[in-house]
Design a protein around this motif. Structure first.
Motif, mmCIF file in Angstrom:
data_model
loop_
_atom_site.group_PDB
_atom_site.id
_atom_site.type_symbol
_atom_site.label_atom_id
_atom_site.label_comp_id
_atom_site.label_asym_id
_atom_site.label_seq_id
_atom_site.Cartn_x
_atom_site.Cartn_y
_atom_site.Cartn_z
ATOM 1 N N LEU A 60 -51.659 74.028 -13.396
ATOM 2 C CA LEU A 60 -52.390 74.573 -14.551
ATOM 3 C C LEU A 60 -52.905 75.972 -13.884
ATOM 4 C CD1 LEU A 60 -53.466 74.799 -17.318
ATOM 5 C CD2 LEU A 60 -55.573 73.710 -16.348
ATOM 6 N N HIS A 61 -52.977 76.288 -12.595
ATOM 7 C CA HIS A 61 -53.238 77.562 -12.084
ATOM 8 C C HIS A 61 -54.632 77.877 -12.674
ATOM 9 C CE1 HIS A 61 -49.498 78.173 -10.326
ATOM 10 N NE2 HIS A 61 -48.687 77.974 -11.386
ATOM 11 N N SER A 62 -55.572 76.942 -12.569
ATOM 12 C CA SER A 62 -56.918 77.248 -13.032
ATOM 13 C C SER A 62 -57.970 76.425 -12.009
ATOM 14 C CB SER A 62 -57.018 76.956 -14.482
ATOM 15 O OG SER A 62 -58.515 76.925 -14.815
ATOM 16 N N SER A 63 -58.809 77.056 -11.390
ATOM 17 C CA SER A 63 -59.710 76.458 -10.847
ATOM 18 C C SER A 63 -61.168 75.937 -11.632
ATOM 19 C CB SER A 63 -60.353 77.213 -9.731
ATOM 20 O OG SER A 63 -61.074 78.509 -10.045
ATOM 21 N N THR A 119 -51.387 67.452 -28.215
ATOM 22 C CA THR A 119 -52.134 68.104 -27.092
ATOM 23 C C THR A 119 -51.738 69.573 -26.733
ATOM 24 O OG1 THR A 119 -51.781 65.959 -25.693
ATOM 25 C CG2 THR A 119 -51.991 68.377 -24.388
ATOM 26 N N VAL A 120 -52.857 70.455 -26.671
ATOM 27 C CA VAL A 120 -52.924 71.959 -26.713
ATOM 28 C C VAL A 120 -53.126 72.313 -25.274
ATOM 29 C CG1 VAL A 120 -53.996 73.881 -27.681
ATOM 30 C CG2 VAL A 120 -53.885 71.633 -28.969
ATOM 31 N N LEU A 121 -52.214 73.320 -24.861
ATOM 32 C CA LEU A 121 -52.290 73.608 -23.528
ATOM 33 C C LEU A 121 -52.060 74.951 -23.600
ATOM 34 C CD1 LEU A 121 -49.388 71.208 -21.825
ATOM 35 C CD2 LEU A 121 -52.136 71.208 -21.473
ATOM 36 N N PRO A 122 -52.889 75.994 -22.624
ATOM 37 C CA PRO A 122 -52.786 77.335 -22.451
ATOM 38 C C PRO A 122 -51.242 77.842 -22.245
ATOM 39 C CG PRO A 122 -54.365 76.417 -20.707
ATOM 40 C CD PRO A 122 -53.688 75.126 -21.193
ATOM 41 N N TYR A 147 -47.701 75.594 -21.006
ATOM 42 C CA TYR A 147 -46.865 75.105 -22.264
ATOM 43 C C TYR A 147 -45.400 75.763 -22.015
ATOM 44 C CZ TYR A 147 -45.002 74.539 -26.786
ATOM 45 O OH TYR A 147 -44.229 74.211 -27.616
ATOM 46 N N ASP A 148 -45.231 76.990 -21.748
ATOM 47 C CA ASP A 148 -44.023 77.267 -21.539
ATOM 48 C C ASP A 148 -43.115 76.927 -20.502
ATOM 49 O OD1 ASP A 148 -44.441 79.264 -23.645
ATOM 50 O OD2 ASP A 148 -45.046 80.857 -22.520
ATOM 51 N N GLN A 149 -43.707 76.633 -19.364
ATOM 52 C CA GLN A 149 -43.293 76.213 -18.274
ATOM 53 C C GLN A 149 -42.948 74.752 -18.481
ATOM 54 O OE1 GLN A 149 -46.352 76.612 -15.463
ATOM 55 N NE2 GLN A 149 -45.125 78.270 -14.468
ATOM 56 N N LEU A 150 -43.798 73.671 -19.287
ATOM 57 C CA LEU A 150 -43.456 72.551 -19.396
ATOM 58 C C LEU A 150 -42.334 72.350 -20.342
ATOM 59 C CD1 LEU A 150 -44.646 69.733 -19.483
ATOM 60 C CD2 LEU A 150 -45.999 70.087 -21.237
ATOM 61 N N VAL A 151 -42.290 73.267 -21.455
ATOM 62 C CA VAL A 151 -41.286 73.085 -22.457
ATOM 63 C C VAL A 151 -39.809 73.386 -21.740
ATOM 64 C CG1 VAL A 151 -40.069 74.226 -24.576
ATOM 65 C CG2 VAL A 151 -42.678 73.607 -24.572
ATOM 66 N N ASP A 152 -39.895 74.551 -20.805
ATOM 67 C CA ASP A 152 -38.573 74.714 -20.031
ATOM 68 C C ASP A 152 -38.067 73.537 -19.275
ATOM 69 O OD1 ASP A 152 -38.615 77.111 -21.294
ATOM 70 O OD2 ASP A 152 -39.192 78.275 -19.502
ATOM 71 N N GLU A 153 -39.190 72.967 -18.534
ATOM 72 C CA GLU A 153 -38.645 71.819 -17.649
ATOM 73 C C GLU A 153 -38.189 70.678 -18.737
ATOM 74 O OE1 GLU A 153 -37.568 70.296 -14.371
ATOM 75 O OE2 GLU A 153 -38.265 72.204 -14.423
ATOM 76 N N VAL A 154 -38.673 70.347 -19.787
ATOM 77 C CA VAL A 154 -38.339 69.178 -20.601
ATOM 78 C C VAL A 154 -37.183 69.353 -21.040
ATOM 79 C CG1 VAL A 154 -38.904 68.083 -22.830
ATOM 80 C CG2 VAL A 154 -40.675 68.454 -21.313
ATOM 81 N N ALA A 208 -44.841 66.509 -28.557
ATOM 82 C CA ALA A 208 -46.161 66.401 -28.897
ATOM 83 C C ALA A 208 -47.255 67.362 -27.928
ATOM 84 C CB ALA A 208 -46.839 64.950 -28.708
ATOM 85 N N PHE A 209 -46.638 68.518 -27.669
ATOM 86 C CA PHE A 209 -47.603 69.615 -26.961
ATOM 87 C C PHE A 209 -47.585 70.726 -28.100
ATOM 88 C CE2 PHE A 209 -46.840 66.145 -24.228
ATOM 89 C CZ PHE A 209 -47.865 66.239 -23.121
ATOM 90 N N ARG A 210 -48.489 71.745 -27.854
ATOM 91 C CA ARG A 210 -48.197 73.033 -28.529
ATOM 92 C C ARG A 210 -49.191 74.092 -27.599
ATOM 93 N NH1 ARG A 210 -51.598 75.220 -32.190
ATOM 94 N NH2 ARG A 210 -53.240 73.951 -33.143
ATOM 95 N N SER A 211 -49.225 75.249 -27.758
ATOM 96 C CA SER A 211 -49.829 76.250 -27.093
ATOM 97 C C SER A 211 -50.973 76.832 -27.402
ATOM 98 C CB SER A 211 -48.968 77.294 -26.625
ATOM 99 O OG SER A 211 -48.374 78.005 -27.756
ATOM 100 N N THR A 212 -51.951 77.421 -26.805
ATOM 101 C CA THR A 212 -52.966 78.199 -27.415
ATOM 102 C C THR A 212 -53.338 79.349 -26.482
ATOM 103 O OG1 THR A 212 -55.596 78.213 -27.748
ATOM 104 C CG2 THR A 212 -54.778 76.805 -26.044
ATOM 105 N N SER A 213 -53.618 80.543 -26.992
ATOM 106 C CA SER A 213 -53.579 81.665 -26.112
ATOM 107 C C SER A 213 -55.138 81.754 -25.480
ATOM 108 C CB SER A 213 -53.691 82.969 -27.167
ATOM 109 O OG SER A 213 -54.888 82.942 -28.144
ATOM 110 N N ASN A 214 -55.928 80.379 -25.642
ATOM 111 C CA ASN A 214 -57.273 80.495 -24.794
ATOM 112 C C ASN A 214 -56.948 79.786 -23.840
ATOM 113 O OD1 ASN A 214 -59.822 79.722 -24.091
ATOM 114 N ND2 ASN A 214 -60.621 79.128 -26.064
ATOM 115 N N ASP A 215 -57.129 80.459 -22.443
ATOM 116 C CA ASP A 215 -57.113 80.019 -21.280
ATOM 117 C C ASP A 215 -57.862 79.198 -20.809
ATOM 118 O OD1 ASP A 215 -54.391 81.156 -20.830
ATOM 119 O OD2 ASP A 215 -55.147 83.111 -20.219
ATOM 120 N N ALA A 216 -59.234 79.221 -21.672
ATOM 121 C CA ALA A 216 -60.439 78.661 -20.900
ATOM 122 C C ALA A 216 -60.213 77.106 -20.868
ATOM 123 C CB ALA A 216 -61.559 78.975 -21.716
ATOM 124 N N PHE A 217 -59.569 76.575 -22.002
ATOM 125 C CA PHE A 217 -59.447 74.961 -22.185
ATOM 126 C C PHE A 217 -58.369 74.745 -23.054
ATOM 127 C CE2 PHE A 217 -62.267 76.324 -25.641
ATOM 128 C CZ PHE A 217 -61.844 75.352 -26.666
#
Length: 414
Positions: A279-282, A296-299, A303-310, A369-378
């Motif tokens: 996730l590259h987030s501390s 499930t909503v991911l930063p 999300y982009d990395q996950l879709v590419d790997e799937v 069953a995943f989608r993205s958000t521009s919010n990197d906080a959560f």
């Protein structure tokens, strides 16, 4: 419920929180490993004897889950959208000046002998945030809630009896429960829903109201996948007896933040097969576990990395020739076997099969069953990936526990 993305329709709710149960303990007696609690509302002599583990059926319904209980006296069936992402418990009520259609009769306060108005100067009314609180011309406490998708509920704060089931097959009436009696309600609601059951961390949620009566603010649920028989209920349990224990249980700590309704946990990364994506987030508490959100909503970056790997690991060509699927990853198959995903929370790795990570958008089509958000906080851990896990929320120990379980045959805690 923060944001939803149901299988057949979109939900996008942002719910706030508000409930408290004015009770005090009279006696607690241990009985064969269980307990009996006498409940007394402040300035009341009414007593209810509570035995066994408190339970309630939950049913999957097109991207959300509906909890069954009863409201009022005599008890009338109530079916509410189960939501760990909010606190307000409310029902559509007569007179319904502007209500969404429901297949069941609207709740009629005049027919309940235990319905009690809450007045503006009373403690219950003061639990509402100022932005949500109002006072009518007859001094009754009113509320207004607006949500992110422009859904709204308006009505009066009230007290009444909520009846739940027990593990022994009996029923447990809980008096003086605070709820919203909504007279103006609109939004994207299925007609099988009569309102919302907020199960968040705030003081006015259902779990916070009943927790002190049953050995603590604890509950657990086990969601059946939507592809299974949607008429088959699973069980939600409250308080003592709801703990998730035994072989295979993993737990992650709850993180406390300013927004009290939400169950914040820390996601470290996701694996697709043997490929780990960080996730590259501390930041602690970067994911919200929400039963009212479907996907499930991911930063965006993860999300982009996950879709590419799937795409690399699914041995099929994803749909590219239909604009309907342009904004999502979909395959013309409803029997995907790969890939296996693993969500890596702090202290808990959860393996997910395609039945938990893909959903059927239409006949013959499965979508991620995943989608993205521009919010990197959560991000948001939606209810699709929660299926086939017995999940326990323990607000006393501040942990969430997970146990891989076939939820369609899970009818009691083991």
């Amino acid at each position: 419920m923060i944001m939803g993305y149901p299988i057949l329709f979109h939900l996008s709710f942002l719910f706030a929180s508000l409930f408290i149960l004015l009770i005090s303990f009279s006696t607690i007696e241990v009985v064969n490993g269980g307990f009996s609690v006498n409940l007394i509302r402040i300035n009341s002599t009414n007593v209810a004897h509570l035995l066994d583990t408190v339970q309630s059926p939950i049913i999957a319904d097109d991207g959300v889950h509906i909890i069954e209980m009863s409201l009022g006296n005599p008890p009338t069936k109530y079916y509410g959208l189960m939501d760990t992402g909010s606190d307000l418990v409310w029902s559509q009520c007569l007179p319904c000046d502007d209500c969404f259609p429901q297949k069941y009769p609207y709740f009629d306060p005049k027919k309940s002998s235990t319905y009690t108005n809450v007045y503006c100067q009373e403690h219950e009314c003061n639990q509402l945030e100022e932005k949500n609180k109002g006072c009518s011309s007859n001094n009754q406490c009113s509320y207004t809630y607006s949500y992110a998708d422009s859904s709204i509920t308006q009505g009066e704060l009230a007290l009444d009896t909520i009846t739940l089931e027990s593990s022994s097959g009996g029923v447990i009436p809980l008096q003086y429960m605070i709820f919203g009696c909504g007279h103006k309600n609109s939004g994207i609601f299925d007609n099988k829903m009569m309102g919302i059951v907020g199960l968040g961390r705030g003081s006015l949620s259902l779990i916070s109201q009943i927790g002190p009566s049953f050995g603590g603010r604890r509950f657990s649920h086990c969601f059946i996948p939507y592809s299974n028989d949607n008429n088959l209920p699973s069980i939600m349990s409250f308080g003592s007896g709801s703990e998730v224990v035994g072989d295979g249980v993993v737990s992650t700590p709850l993180i406390t933040k300013q927004s009290k309704p939400f169950y914040y946990v820390t996601l470290k990364g996701i694996s697709v097969g043997d490929t780990y994506l960080s996730l590259h987030s501390s930041s602690k508490g970067n994911m919200i576990i929400d039963s009212g959100t479907t996907l499930t909503v991911l930063p965006q970056k993860l999300y982009d990395q996950l879709v590419d790997e799937v795409k690399k690991q699914v041995p099929l060509q994803h749909i590219t020739d239909d604009p309907e699927f342009a904004d999502r990853l979909c395959y013309r198959s409803t029997n995907l076997q790969d890939p296996i995903l693993t969500t890596h929370f702090e202290g808990a790795d959860l393996q997910l099969k395609p039945i938990q990570t893909f959903y059927r958008l239409k006949v013959g089509v499965s979508c991620f069953a995943f989608r993205s958000t521009s919010n990197d906080a959560f991000g948001i851990y939606g209810n699709l990936v929660q299926t086939n896990y017995l999940i326990g929320f323990d607000l006393e120990r501040e942990v969430v526990s997970f146990k891989a379980t076939q939820c369609d045959i899970h009818q009691s805690l083991v």
